[in-house]
Scaffold this active site. Sequence first.
Site, PDB file in Angstrom:
ATOM      1  N   SER B 185       5.010 -14.059  -3.351  1.00 49.28           N
ATOM      2  CA  SER B 185       5.415 -13.604  -1.798  1.00 49.28           C
ATOM      3  C   SER B 185       5.696 -14.703  -0.976  1.00 49.28           C
ATOM      4  O   SER B 185       6.434 -14.491   0.328  1.00 49.28           O
ATOM      5  CB  SER B 185       4.090 -12.987  -1.165  1.00 49.28           C
ATOM      6  OG  SER B 185       2.873 -13.567  -0.983  1.00 49.28           O
ATOM      7  N   HIS B 213       5.614  -8.181  -5.627  1.00 50.85           N
ATOM      8  CA  HIS B 213       6.745  -8.679  -4.540  1.00 50.85           C
ATOM      9  C   HIS B 213       7.933  -7.882  -5.974  1.00 50.85           C
ATOM     10  O   HIS B 213       8.939  -8.331  -5.328  1.00 50.85           O
ATOM     11  CB  HIS B 213       7.115 -10.122  -4.074  1.00 50.85           C
ATOM     12  CG  HIS B 213       6.114  -9.824  -2.916  1.00 50.85           C
ATOM     13  ND1 HIS B 213       5.718  -9.719  -2.039  1.00 50.85           N
ATOM     14  CD2 HIS B 213       4.696 -10.117  -3.713  1.00 50.85           C
ATOM     15  CE1 HIS B 213       4.606  -9.818  -1.140  1.00 50.85           C
ATOM     16  NE2 HIS B 213       3.412 -10.355  -1.939  1.00 50.85           N
ATOM     17  N   LYS B 244       5.403  -1.657  -0.612  1.00 47.12           N
ATOM     18  CA  LYS B 244       6.611  -2.975  -0.850  1.00 47.12           C
ATOM     19  C   LYS B 244       8.066  -2.267  -1.323  1.00 47.12           C
ATOM     20  O   LYS B 244       8.648  -1.490   0.044  1.00 47.12           O
ATOM     21  CB  LYS B 244       6.585  -4.071  -1.495  1.00 47.12           C
ATOM     22  CG  LYS B 244       5.281  -4.349  -1.107  1.00 47.12           C
ATOM     23  CD  LYS B 244       4.882  -6.109  -2.085  1.00 47.12           C
ATOM     24  CE  LYS B 244       3.371  -6.530  -1.637  1.00 47.12           C
ATOM     25  NZ  LYS B 244       2.347  -6.442   0.286  1.00 47.12           N
TER      26      LYS B 244
HETATM   27  C1  LIG Z   1       0.789 -10.493  -5.243  1.00 50.61           C
HETATM   28  C2  LIG Z   1       0.398  -8.918  -4.443  1.00 50.61           C
HETATM   29  N1  LIG Z   1      -1.141  -8.437  -4.884  1.00 50.61           N
HETATM   30  C3  LIG Z   1      -1.532  -7.723  -4.464  1.00 50.61           C
HETATM   31  C4  LIG Z   1      -0.935  -7.768  -3.159  1.00 50.61           C
HETATM   32  C5  LIG Z   1      -1.178  -6.634  -2.107  1.00 50.61           C
HETATM   33  O1  LIG Z   1      -1.045  -5.079  -1.982  1.00 50.61           O
HETATM   34  P1  LIG Z   1      -1.398  -4.223  -1.012  1.00 50.61           P
HETATM   35  O2  LIG Z   1      -0.574  -4.840   0.294  1.00 50.61           O
HETATM   36  O3  LIG Z   1      -0.379  -2.926  -1.321  1.00 50.61           O
HETATM   37  O4  LIG Z   1      -2.827  -4.001  -0.965  1.00 50.61           O
HETATM   38  C6  LIG Z   1      -0.135  -8.232  -1.920  1.00 50.61           C
HETATM   39  C7  LIG Z   1       0.364  -8.100  -0.779  1.00 50.61           C
HETATM   40  O5  LIG Z   1      -0.275  -7.568   0.355  1.00 50.61           O
HETATM   41  C8  LIG Z   1       0.790  -9.715  -3.441  1.00 50.61           C
HETATM   42  O6  LIG Z   1       1.366  -9.649  -2.330  1.00 50.61           O
END
Ligand SMILES: Cc1ncc(COP(=O)(O)O)c(C=O)c1O
Lengths: 85, 400
Positions: B185, B213, B244
């Site tokens: 990310s 992502h 996302k």
């Molecule tokens: C690689 C990764 N995993 C998990 C998440 C968490 O997802 P959420 O925002 O839906 O809690 C994110 C970003 O927010 C992320 O970049």
Amino acid sequence: MVGTAAHDELMGELAGMLALLNKGGVVITRATDFNADLNVDSVAVMDFVLEVEDTYDITIPINLLSEVTTVGDFADVVARARANN
Amino acid sequence: MDLFDKFKPIAEAYAGLRASGADPFKVAFDRIVSPTVGMIGNSEVVLAGTNNYLGLTFDPNVIAAAQKGAAEFGAGTTGSRIANGTYGPHKLLEEELAAHFGLDQAIVFTTGYQANLAVVAGLAGPQDVVFIDADCHASIYDACKLSGAQIVRFAHNDPASLDRRLSRLDRDASNKMVITEGLYSMFGDVAPLAEFIEVKNRHNAYLVVDEAHSFGVFGPNGLGLAEAEGVLADCDILVGTFSKSLAGIGGFAASSLPQFDLLRVAARAYMFTASSSAASIEATRAALREIKAQPELRDKIWANAKRLHAGLAGAGFKLCASPSPVIGVDMGDPGKAAAFWNALLAEGVYVNLAIPPGTPNSTSLLRCSVSAAHTPDQIDFIVDCFTAVATRFAASDAAE
Ligand SMILES: Cc1ncc(COP(=O)(O)O)c(C=O)c1O
């Protein structure tokens, strides 16, 4: 362990590996604090662990780092991992 | 002694950031005009720092589905899915996700963060060893900690580094779980999944891939990097988020491991929190349908990603990886990154400021994310603003 030739050798080797992180050229002792003296954050310490693991062919789970603030603490973790190998 | 004393270094760094202009961590959009335009007060800003990769948040079918969800199930939710019951849309979304992946099961969680907590801390315990890519997301680090497992970190995107670490523990009887992401990310680089799979198979480890992502963006059907690389069947568990590409709030894990469903009664991050609202779940179901119905969205996002990458590279910016919908611009130091971020916002472009601690290799970067909904003109506007700010900064540097 502290005071033995093996320990002094390990401290010397760790100081050598720390050279890149030790931008201020601090003299490395057991009391050297990663954060306060070397200005090294926790991610950089974990990156240093990668190098140490591969140098000695040992496993250092990052769980053990919660007890590490100084180079001496870290040397003890490394010495234990080597003894367990 | 004060509870907050330990935050002194963070507090000082944060105060410094605020002194240089707007507060990068409290940007408030008073209105969102479209997937790519927001209003801060009366100023219009082009959004290049959301994760709305496919731009589906304003898709009419998605909005209608969210409205239907709220109308039929009400605002809010039941509570915990095991204690208070599950709504129909959550079950349907699980079936649709599983079918979409061609896997036996999918479980829906309240956020992507909780999906990682559930999968990692739900499955790994003190007898197990978890191997994580150094650049894994904070939710994965937190999940590892919560699991009580031994956590072994390997060098980012380095299968040989993983191989050495697994080899050292080959004689160990513990279960081994390897975690990587698909698209990362911050820098926008991708995992060499096929090589990781070769390694994990040799050592008999499980592989979890977080496609937060990459879902919707990679692969012939938008299933993620594993699909794009042709290795979907070799991944033991896939994790993703709805926040996302999927235009909602929530997360999922999908797998064909025979006992996967046990997570529902074993993972505390599933059991002890409320489920997502029906509005959000219906939005995600609709977004999933749109991803299938509009494969051209992926062509658009990749065209935009390449256009932005080429524009910024051509203007002399140092970029963190090859083109992808996440483009990290290396700014050199935190002060310059913050000043540049502020200047870009004043020009009308919102990107993300990412500075140490916690960024890969302590890099200070501006993170841009591209959407399929950006027009080519908006992409060019982003490049023009970056260039104008850089020119101004260079002139003032020269004057000093
Ligand atoms: C690689 C990764 N995993 C998990 C998440 C968490 O997802 P959420 O925002 O839906 O809690 C994110 C970003 O927010 C992320 O970049």
